[in-house]
Motif scaffolding. Structure first.
Motif, PDB file in Angstrom:
ATOM      1  N   LYS A   1      -0.485  15.490  -0.402  1.00 29.67           N
ATOM      2  CA  LYS A   1      -0.277  14.132  -0.964  1.00 29.67           C
ATOM      3  C   LYS A   1      -1.478  13.173  -1.772  1.00 29.67           C
ATOM      4  CE  LYS A   1       0.018   9.083   0.657  1.00 29.67           C
ATOM      5  NZ  LYS A   1       0.113   8.135   2.006  1.00 29.67           N
TER       6      LYS A   1
ATOM      7  N   TRP B   1       5.411   8.501   8.295  1.00 32.60           N
ATOM      8  CA  TRP B   1       5.420   9.497   7.553  1.00 32.60           C
ATOM      9  C   TRP B   1       6.616   9.271   6.269  1.00 32.60           C
ATOM     10  CZ3 TRP B   1       2.222  12.982   6.391  1.00 32.60           C
ATOM     11  CH2 TRP B   1       0.981  12.954   7.509  1.00 32.60           C
TER      12      TRP B   1
ATOM     13  N   TRP C   1      -0.407   5.273  15.390  1.00 31.17           N
ATOM     14  CA  TRP C   1       0.424   4.573  14.823  1.00 31.17           C
ATOM     15  C   TRP C   1       0.396   2.901  14.961  1.00 31.17           C
ATOM     16  CZ3 TRP C   1       4.048   0.714  15.735  1.00 31.17           C
ATOM     17  CH2 TRP C   1       4.758   0.231  15.422  1.00 31.17           C
TER      18      TRP C   1
ATOM     19  N   ALA D   1       6.979   7.581  14.166  1.00 30.11           N
ATOM     20  CA  ALA D   1       6.592   8.293  12.875  1.00 30.11           C
ATOM     21  C   ALA D   1       7.794   8.784  11.600  1.00 30.11           C
ATOM     22  CB  ALA D   1       6.664  10.568  13.468  1.00 30.11           C
TER      23      ALA D   1
ATOM     24  N   ARG E   1       1.505   2.021   6.810  1.00 26.44           N
ATOM     25  CA  ARG E   1       2.767   2.853   6.626  1.00 26.44           C
ATOM     26  C   ARG E   1       3.454   2.807   5.595  1.00 26.44           C
ATOM     27  NH1 ARG E   1       1.055   0.659  12.013  1.00 26.44           N
ATOM     28  NH2 ARG E   1       2.465  -0.549  13.082  1.00 26.44           N
ATOM     29  N   THR E   2       4.469   4.470   5.058  1.00 27.12           N
ATOM     30  CA  THR E   2       4.689   4.305   4.040  1.00 27.12           C
ATOM     31  C   THR E   2       5.886   3.984   3.531  1.00 27.12           C
ATOM     32  OG1 THR E   2       5.848   6.434   5.280  1.00 27.12           O
ATOM     33  CG2 THR E   2       3.598   6.581   4.135  1.00 27.12           C
TER      34      THR E   2
ATOM     35  N   ARG F   1       9.484  13.656   5.200  1.00 25.78           N
ATOM     36  CA  ARG F   1       8.447  14.561   5.891  1.00 25.78           C
ATOM     37  C   ARG F   1       8.179  14.883   7.251  1.00 25.78           C
ATOM     38  NH1 ARG F   1       2.931  11.426   3.113  1.00 25.78           N
ATOM     39  NH2 ARG F   1       4.685   9.891   3.228  1.00 25.78           N
ATOM     40  N   TRP F   2       8.714  13.077   8.236  1.00 28.02           N
ATOM     41  CA  TRP F   2       9.696  13.700   9.502  1.00 28.02           C
ATOM     42  C   TRP F   2      10.377  15.290   9.651  1.00 28.02           C
ATOM     43  CZ3 TRP F   2      13.218  13.943  12.538  1.00 28.02           C
ATOM     44  CH2 TRP F   2      13.909  13.557  14.299  1.00 28.02           C
TER      45      TRP F   2
ATOM     46  N   SER G   1       1.220  14.394  14.465  1.00 27.46           N
ATOM     47  CA  SER G   1       0.731  14.197  12.824  1.00 27.46           C
ATOM     48  C   SER G   1       0.567  13.131  13.180  1.00 27.46           C
ATOM     49  CB  SER G   1       2.373  14.849  12.587  1.00 27.46           C
ATOM     50  OG  SER G   1       3.100  13.395  12.794  1.00 27.46           O
TER      51      SER G   1
ATOM     52  N   ALA H   1       1.068  17.858   9.352  1.00 25.42           N
ATOM     53  CA  ALA H   1      -0.283  16.999   8.810  1.00 25.42           C
ATOM     54  C   ALA H   1      -1.095  16.909   8.392  1.00 25.42           C
ATOM     55  CB  ALA H   1      -0.182  16.015   9.592  1.00 25.42           C
TER      56      ALA H   1
ATOM     57  N   ARG I   1      -2.871  12.370  10.947  1.00 22.90           N
ATOM     58  CA  ARG I   1      -2.969  10.876  10.239  1.00 22.90           C
ATOM     59  C   ARG I   1      -4.052   9.674  10.214  1.00 22.90           C
ATOM     60  NH1 ARG I   1       0.064   6.768   9.132  1.00 22.90           N
ATOM     61  NH2 ARG I   1       0.722   5.906   6.939  1.00 22.90           N
TER      62      ARG I   1
ATOM     63  N   LEU J   1       0.732  17.726   4.771  1.00 22.48           N
ATOM     64  CA  LEU J   1       0.982  17.624   3.878  1.00 22.48           C
ATOM     65  C   LEU J   1       0.254  15.746   3.611  1.00 22.48           C
ATOM     66  CD1 LEU J   1       4.439  16.190   6.959  1.00 22.48           C
ATOM     67  CD2 LEU J   1       3.904  17.207   4.062  1.00 22.48           C
TER      68      LEU J   1
END
Length: 214
Positions: free
Chosen positions: A202, A110, A21, A106, A27-28, A114-115, A150, A195, A154, A198
């Protein structure tokens, strides 16, 4: 699988997820991030866990996973097993702290929706895996391991070497747990698959946009 090896793998997965992370893709979420889903999950899980450990010890037996036969007659146990703890106070404190730690990272990575997909997918899916490896049990740690996995998946799509190394270490530890028949290995595997799906979903709109501009 020995207890020492399992604990070592747990630490490796969660520690690697934290590194993934920190050094992984951007980050989104916006800078003013609020971990709404994580806080809500802490309340939904923490309150019944506290009641189970103090005023209502019968909640554990009433809500825990009790094998495929019990799930067929009482399918709600597949979900309610996530909100009580089968290891007493040590498990409750550890699981809730891990949820706050990994869950917030997370959700920052995400996004809230999505989390929820990852946490619920891994948490419920792990109950089915549990029918094979640990028919009776409870706890939210499986959702935590799904979220951790996840983050590892990622991180693999990024370019930062540290993040990709963390991804390899964490996913390798998760694979050891899975092969060893550990409940958390199944949760991590499910979280990894979700993940990847997703990330694929995306990427598709972006790919279509590129084709349109050609």
């Amino acid at each position: 699988m020995s207890t020492a090896l399992a604990i070592g793998c747990y630490v490796a997965v969660l520690g690697a997820a934290s590194a993934a992370w920190q050094f992984g893709p951007p980050r989104t979420q916006a800078s003013r991030f609020r971990p709404v889903a994580t806080v809500a999950a802490l309340l939904v899980i923490g309150i019944p866990s506290l009641l189970q450990l103090t005023l209502a010890p019968g909640l554990l037996e009433a809500l825990e996973r009790q094998g495929a036969g019990a799930a067929a007659a009482q399918p709600w146990r597949i979900v309610t097993a996530l909100v009580v703890q089968d290891g007493g106070w040590p498990a409750a404190i550890t699981n809730l702290a891990a949820l706050a730690w990994i869950g917030s990272m997370a959700e920052h990575a995400w996004g809230t929706r999505r989390w929820l997909v990852i946490a619920l997918g891994a948490g419920i899916g792990a109950q089915l895996w549990g029918f094979l490896v640990q028919p009776v049990g409870a706890g939210n740690s499986v959702a935590v391991f799904g979220l951790a996995a996840s983050l590892l998946v990622r991180a693999w799509i990024g370019t930062h070497l540290t993040a990709r190394m963390a991804s390899v270490v964490g996913l390798a530890a998760a694979a050891v747990l899975l092969v060893g028949g550990d409940l958390h290995g199944g949760a991590a595997a499910i979280g990894s698959v979700i993940a990847m799906l997703l990330l694929g979903l995306k990427a598709r709109p972006h790919t279509r946009n590129q084709k349109q501009h050609r």
